[in-house]
Design an enzyme around this catalytic site. Sequence first.
Site, PDB file in Angstrom:
ATOM      1  N   LYS A 124       0.863  -1.185   0.000  1.00  0.00           N
ATOM      2  CA  LYS A 124       0.000   0.000   0.000  1.00  0.00           C
ATOM      3  C   LYS A 124       0.897   1.232   0.000  1.00  0.00           C
ATOM      4  O   LYS A 124       2.024   1.196   0.504  1.00  0.00           O
ATOM      5  CB  LYS A 124      -0.910   0.025   1.237  1.00  0.00           C
ATOM      6  N   ASP A 164      -6.957   4.248  -4.870  1.00  0.00           N
ATOM      7  CA  ASP A 164      -7.570   4.078  -3.554  1.00  0.00           C
ATOM      8  C   ASP A 164      -8.285   5.401  -3.280  1.00  0.00           C
ATOM      9  O   ASP A 164      -8.563   6.167  -4.212  1.00  0.00           O
ATOM     10  CB  ASP A 164      -6.505   3.750  -2.489  1.00  0.00           C
TER      11      ASP A 164
END
Length: 444
Positions: A124, A164
């Site tokens: 991430k 995201d």
Amino acid sequence: MKANEVLDMLKRRFPNEPEYHQAVSEVLGTIEDVYNEHPEFEKANLIERLCIPDRIFSFRVTWVDDKGQVQTNMGYRVQHNNAIGPYKGGVRFHASVNLSILKFLAFEQTFKNSLTTLPMGGAKGGSDFSPRGKSNAEIMRFCQAFITELWRHIGPDTDVPAGDIGVGGREVGYMYGMYKKLARENTGTFTGKGIEFGGSLIRPEATGYGNVYFLLQMLKTKGIDIKDKVVTVSGSGNVAQYTVEKLISLGAKVVTMSDSDGYIYDPEGIDREKLDYIMELKNLYRGRIREYAEKYGVKYVAGARPWNEKCDIAMPSATQNEINGDDARALLANGCFAVSEGANMPSTPEAIEEFLKAKILYAPGKAANAGGVSVSGLEMTQNAQKLSWSAEEVDQKLKDIMANIHAQCLKYGTQEDGYVNYVKGANVAGFMKVAKAMMAQGIL
């Protein structure tokens, strides 16, 4: 392994990272028994190696705004685990981004990607930069500056970022364009790209659609039809929009959506025309959800989340920890019998405890919202083969993957009384695949 001892160790070594501690605690509590059935895991200190990321990159991002002022932000990439494939996970641009949040997301992503059955590790990244209120030119300059620092550490077989919160097709396009220029290659290093340059059909819809497909699998175990069921959805971004779109097409009645300022409650239900308005409001004009209430004359509640409204099914699709213990009790008191998470870790530990205690259908994000990264994996496959699949092909593969994830949850989560603990099922299924891959590859 004793879960509380491992967690205490992590808290000492990595203090002031509550989201990371919460994510690790939730997983360790459910895998402790199965872990201890494998003494070889303990001998290899597998759990500590699995909890701590392989590496973390942090860097300053310097860019120039439209007024000519030099601005700085922090950028990060957490490469958590690549035992089963290249690192894979989104990039988040939001003022709240910090290392704790990204470590929690990368940790969760590792197990989520494992569940998809596709060869993808977990990662991430992101920045405390917020695209809200910025011009296209400012966002482009920031994305280019961000990738100027990150590009050396990513690649089609190394680490494949995606979107995201705060990072949609526009931002992915700008980042991919800069990566391509610096790396001098045209490969599928980002997913969520535009259809014109290697993107996959159904990718924008995938997280929302996948969540609904998982919900349908859960409802099927109880013989429940989704038609005419009242659903509360939080959020109004990509995940929420396509969750609502799929629910409408199946005949469900969606009565809420929200953003960071508050939520709207439409007792007549959000239909296709109203959803089109929300998509235009959010995607084109970057407007606020209260404008929907003004246009359609419905209730708007500022500074609140929609979990006090009566519903059959709740689908949190906004952000982490948006359902607390009180919210969970309110949902249960109002007759909610299913919760399926479109966001990452939207329920607090107290809320999860309430759902499991009540034995409702409860799907954690790492299972229910895995549709997005699943289609990202399918996009990687299409890029590698230099092919483009039809929307119908991708949608069918997505349905198959979500059904497969549900089957894994049933296998590992069904209790003696017949209740399916999807939290345990998802965690154990995801963990065992990564653990076996790590053991097979030696101490690294």
